[in-house]
Design a protein around this motif. Structure first.
Motif, mmCIF file in Angstrom:
data_model
loop_
_atom_site.group_PDB
_atom_site.id
_atom_site.type_symbol
_atom_site.label_atom_id
_atom_site.label_comp_id
_atom_site.label_asym_id
_atom_site.label_seq_id
_atom_site.Cartn_x
_atom_site.Cartn_y
_atom_site.Cartn_z
ATOM 1 N N THR A 226 30.492 9.895 -106.192
ATOM 2 C CA THR A 226 29.582 10.833 -105.395
ATOM 3 C C THR A 226 28.691 10.145 -104.663
ATOM 4 O O THR A 226 28.446 10.429 -103.498
ATOM 5 C CB THR A 226 29.081 11.767 -106.554
ATOM 6 O OG1 THR A 226 30.068 12.534 -107.416
ATOM 7 C CG2 THR A 226 28.144 12.967 -105.818
ATOM 8 N N VAL A 227 28.054 9.126 -105.055
ATOM 9 C CA VAL A 227 26.987 8.336 -104.614
ATOM 10 C C VAL A 227 27.661 7.773 -103.426
ATOM 11 O O VAL A 227 27.009 7.853 -102.161
ATOM 12 C CB VAL A 227 26.185 7.500 -105.456
ATOM 13 C CG1 VAL A 227 25.265 6.803 -104.571
ATOM 14 C CG2 VAL A 227 25.220 8.288 -106.487
ATOM 15 N N LEU A 228 28.740 7.117 -103.624
ATOM 16 C CA LEU A 228 29.379 6.224 -102.376
ATOM 17 C C LEU A 228 29.856 7.511 -101.373
ATOM 18 O O LEU A 228 29.997 7.092 -100.311
ATOM 19 C CB LEU A 228 30.500 5.496 -102.969
ATOM 20 C CG LEU A 228 30.292 4.283 -104.079
ATOM 21 C CD1 LEU A 228 31.567 3.798 -104.716
ATOM 22 C CD2 LEU A 228 29.264 3.464 -103.348
ATOM 23 N N SER B 207 22.094 4.274 -95.125
ATOM 24 C CA SER B 207 23.333 4.655 -95.552
ATOM 25 C C SER B 207 24.021 2.993 -96.336
ATOM 26 O O SER B 207 24.477 3.260 -97.392
ATOM 27 C CB SER B 207 24.549 4.628 -94.529
ATOM 28 O OG SER B 207 25.717 4.928 -94.906
ATOM 29 N N GLY C 9 25.077 2.091 -104.991
ATOM 30 C CA GLY C 9 25.879 3.278 -105.769
ATOM 31 C C GLY C 9 26.788 2.738 -106.636
ATOM 32 O O GLY C 9 27.537 1.634 -106.295
ATOM 33 N N ARG C 10 26.817 3.599 -107.919
ATOM 34 C CA ARG C 10 27.934 3.187 -108.733
ATOM 35 C C ARG C 10 28.651 4.215 -109.253
ATOM 36 O O ARG C 10 29.733 4.139 -110.196
ATOM 37 C CB ARG C 10 27.013 2.693 -110.223
ATOM 38 C CG ARG C 10 26.137 1.372 -109.948
ATOM 39 C CD ARG C 10 27.241 0.241 -109.872
ATOM 40 N NE ARG C 10 26.727 -1.193 -109.795
ATOM 41 C CZ ARG C 10 26.366 -1.532 -108.619
ATOM 42 N NH1 ARG C 10 26.563 -1.074 -107.333
ATOM 43 N NH2 ARG C 10 26.001 -2.792 -108.416
ATOM 44 N N THR C 11 28.748 5.285 -108.403
ATOM 45 C CA THR C 11 29.738 6.455 -108.645
ATOM 46 C C THR C 11 30.356 7.106 -107.390
ATOM 47 O O THR C 11 29.811 6.775 -106.245
ATOM 48 C CB THR C 11 28.771 7.950 -109.435
ATOM 49 O OG1 THR C 11 27.829 8.360 -108.483
ATOM 50 C CG2 THR C 11 27.990 7.297 -110.584
ATOM 51 N N ALA D 236 27.080 8.223 -99.233
ATOM 52 C CA ALA D 236 26.958 7.061 -98.311
ATOM 53 C C ALA D 236 27.679 7.089 -97.020
ATOM 54 O O ALA D 236 27.190 6.957 -96.116
ATOM 55 C CB ALA D 236 26.616 5.887 -99.036
ATOM 56 N N SER E 248 27.239 -5.664 -104.304
ATOM 57 C CA SER E 248 26.197 -5.217 -103.347
ATOM 58 C C SER E 248 25.889 -6.377 -102.208
ATOM 59 O O SER E 248 25.124 -5.910 -101.221
ATOM 60 C CB SER E 248 24.965 -5.201 -104.226
ATOM 61 O OG SER E 248 25.065 -4.133 -105.491
ATOM 62 N N ILE F 270 22.374 2.579 -99.730
ATOM 63 C CA ILE F 270 23.073 3.247 -100.662
ATOM 64 C C ILE F 270 24.220 2.942 -101.112
ATOM 65 O O ILE F 270 24.559 2.982 -102.552
ATOM 66 C CB ILE F 270 23.147 4.783 -100.308
ATOM 67 C CG1 ILE F 270 21.758 5.623 -99.831
ATOM 68 C CG2 ILE F 270 24.164 5.650 -101.201
ATOM 69 C CD1 ILE F 270 21.988 6.859 -99.422
ATOM 70 N N PHE F 271 25.007 2.369 -100.325
ATOM 71 C CA PHE F 271 26.182 1.713 -100.679
ATOM 72 C C PHE F 271 26.251 0.438 -101.428
ATOM 73 O O PHE F 271 26.803 0.359 -102.474
ATOM 74 C CB PHE F 271 27.212 1.179 -99.292
ATOM 75 C CG PHE F 271 27.997 2.108 -98.922
ATOM 76 C CD1 PHE F 271 29.307 2.472 -99.740
ATOM 77 C CD2 PHE F 271 28.022 2.567 -97.483
ATOM 78 C CE1 PHE F 271 30.266 3.239 -98.962
ATOM 79 C CE2 PHE F 271 29.016 3.480 -97.058
ATOM 80 C CZ PHE F 271 30.281 3.820 -97.922
#
Length: 542
Positions: free
Chosen positions: A209-211, A198, A205-207, A214, A275, A201-202
């Motif tokens: 949905t992805v965040l 998780s 992630g740049r969108t 996560a 990041s 992914i954080f």
């Protein structure tokens, strides 16, 4: 976690009696008069074996230590809650910036540009300057547009923050009974693995949905870590006072994670990048997983010989429900503030990234103090009383937050809020274990799954409703409403003063339960009086 093997420890500490080993030892003795290089090599080998033997002895001894379990649980809760709160100052502004790449939030000036009088008005009176035309009217229009977008974004941020708690809410009823069957070590290690992925992914992630994925995935890892960790502590610390102290220390790790998370995330996002905080957290998570792998040695344990209480029996217990409800309402206020307070500060105060993170610092420090103070103190003065006072203080602090006009005004109410939440959490978590001991059976996986469900309800309902409530009734009235709920719930904790035990429930009215006997006698007398009245009425009619 199993106690260390005495045979293995004896084999490490005592000299070997193996004949082959004695032969090699004799050969080494006979060769002691050999070359200096051979003697040096043998001395180096003996030193290495002695060092490894010492390390192995230390590891075996500490594997049976309750303190080591406490340290591992505290570290797991610290990292989990660092990841929980590090996103608070990052996500709102990051989502705004990815939707406005040409006009990020940091580029908007906090104050309007200086007024520029119209040409030829240098000789105008000072009082007339305010009526002249200026070139800063667009600043107010942009500010109003930004305000609308930030208020709308509160809903999305709240749903993202709540997704973790909703997933954790669904996972707890599975993890709790699972720990009763296979033990606590494997689910806790699985929690580390999920939290690590998780965090990665954080970091990248740049969108939205992805965040969101996560954040939701973190709920599974949190369920494994918190349920297994609290159950492990309740299982190792059987004395009620020791259990309260241990859980106070473990919740101190949780508090430290909440303390470090927001300022760490805000400062790293401001000066390094989005990041950076997540990559550092993933490295710390790897170290925690290595510690669990070496010291806990995750493995399937034999099922409990005692029949564990079912979730149905725990949910139907009114005393457990009262304790769990206190955890829910105590954490709902701070859960509502997490997505809404940074946006409110950006809108009202023009707060920067690091200021949004630092604003939760007083609450985190005071929570750390409250959990460590009321772990042992709650046992002395009564956990029900400490938790009741905590809910009242929470309500008062929530009412004070909307009155703030600067960051300095938020220090005192946030500090009081964190201290009061620490009072409730550090008293009600060991109280759940105590209630299971006296009213059910001493198996703790399911009851701490239920306690974590209560915790998650606060952090699921709070962020999910905060955006809608801010849009409909405003930030101020939202906090007034949750403060009113805390005031109303606080008196219910009076029922936890002397909860009946399992034997009293089974025996029912009798000599051992005089209060219930008195109530039953009163009821019988009332029934007798009513029957006499009915009989007299019937005879009158005849």
């Amino acid at each position: 976690m199993e106690l260390y093997d005495r045979k293995e420890l004896r084999a490490v500490m005592q000299p070997t009696t193996n004949p082959e080993a004695q032969i090699h030892h004799g050969a080494a003795t006979n060769n002691s008069s050999g070359s200096p290089m051979d003697n040096a090599a043998q001395s180096h080998t003996a030193t290495d074996e002695g060092t490894w033997g010492t390390i192995k002895t230390w590891m075996i001894r500490w594997r049976g230590s309750r303190r080591l379990v406490l340290v591992i649980v505290a570290i797991a809760l610290l990292l989990d809650n660092m990841l929980l709160t590090v996103v608070v100052p990052i996500i709102p502004e990051f989502l705004y910036d990815i939707r406005h790449p040409d006009a990020p939030l940091s580029s908007f000036p906090k104050t309007p540009p200086p007024p520029t009088p119209a040409p030829g008005c240098n000789d105008a009176p000072q009082s007339d300057l305010t009526t002249l035309g200026y070139e800063n009217s667009s600043w107010y229009a942009e500010r109003e547009e930004r305000h609308k977008e930030l208020v709308e974004e509160t809903v999305e941020v709240g749903v993202m923050f709540a997704s973790k708690a909703f997933v954790q809410l669904l996972a707890n009823p599975i993890v709790g009974p699972l720990t009763n069957k296979i033990g606590y070590s494997i689910p806790m290690f699985c929690g580390f693995v999920v939290m690590f992925f998780s965090t990665i992914i954080f970091a990248f992630g740049r969108t939205y949905t992805v965040l969101f994925i996560a954040r939701a995935l973190q709920g599974i890892g949190s369920s494994c870590s918190s349920v297994s960790g609290m159950g492990m502590l309740a299982d190792r610390f059987t004395d009620d006072k020791e259990r309260g102290n241990a859980m106070g220390v473990a919740l101190g790790g949780l508090a430290l994670g909440v303390l470090i998370g927001p300022p760490f995330g805000g400062i790293m996002y401001e000066f390094v990048g989005k990041s950076a905080p997540f990559l550092i957290l993933s490295a710390l998570a790897l170290l925690d997983g290595l510690l669990q792998l070496i010291m806990l040695q995750p493995s399937i344990q034999a099922p409990q010989t005692v029949e564990p209480p079912t979730l149905k029996s725990l949910i139907s217990d009114p005393y457990i429900l009262v304790a769990s409800g206190a955890i829910t309402f105590a954490n709902m206020g701070i859960a509502m503030l997490e997505p809404s307070l940074p946006i409110w500060m950006m809108d009202r105060m023009g707060a920067s990234r690091w200021e949004q993170g630092v604003t939760f610092l007083p609450a985190s420090i005071s929570y750390l103090i409250g959990t460590n103070l009321f772990g042992p103190l709650g046992h002395k003065i009564g956990r029900w009383l400490a938790a009741m006072l905590g809910l009242i203080i929470i309500g008062i602090c929530l009412l004070c937050i909307p009155m703030a006009t600067s960051m300095n005004h938020l220090i005192l109410p946030n500090a009081g809020l964190g201290f009061a939440i620490g009072m409730v959490d550090s008293c009600m978590m060991p109280e759940l274990g105590y209630l299971v001991d006296i009213r059910h059976s001493a198996v703790y996986g399911s009851v701490y799954a239920l306690g974590d469900v209560a915790f998650c309800l606060g952090f699921a309902i709070g962020p999910a409703l905060s955006g809608t409530l801010v849009n409909s009734i405003g930030f101020e009235w939202m906090l007034v409403g949750i403060a009113f709920l805390c005031f109303c719930y606080a008196p219910l904790l009076r029922f936890l003063k002397n909860p009946p035990t399992r034997e009293e429930k089974k025996v029912g009215p009798g000599v051992d339960n005089p209060a219930m006997t008195s109530d039953m006698n009163t009821m019988e007398m009332a029934k007798s009086i009513n029957n006499n009245i009915d009989t007299a009425g019937d005879s009158t009619k005849l």
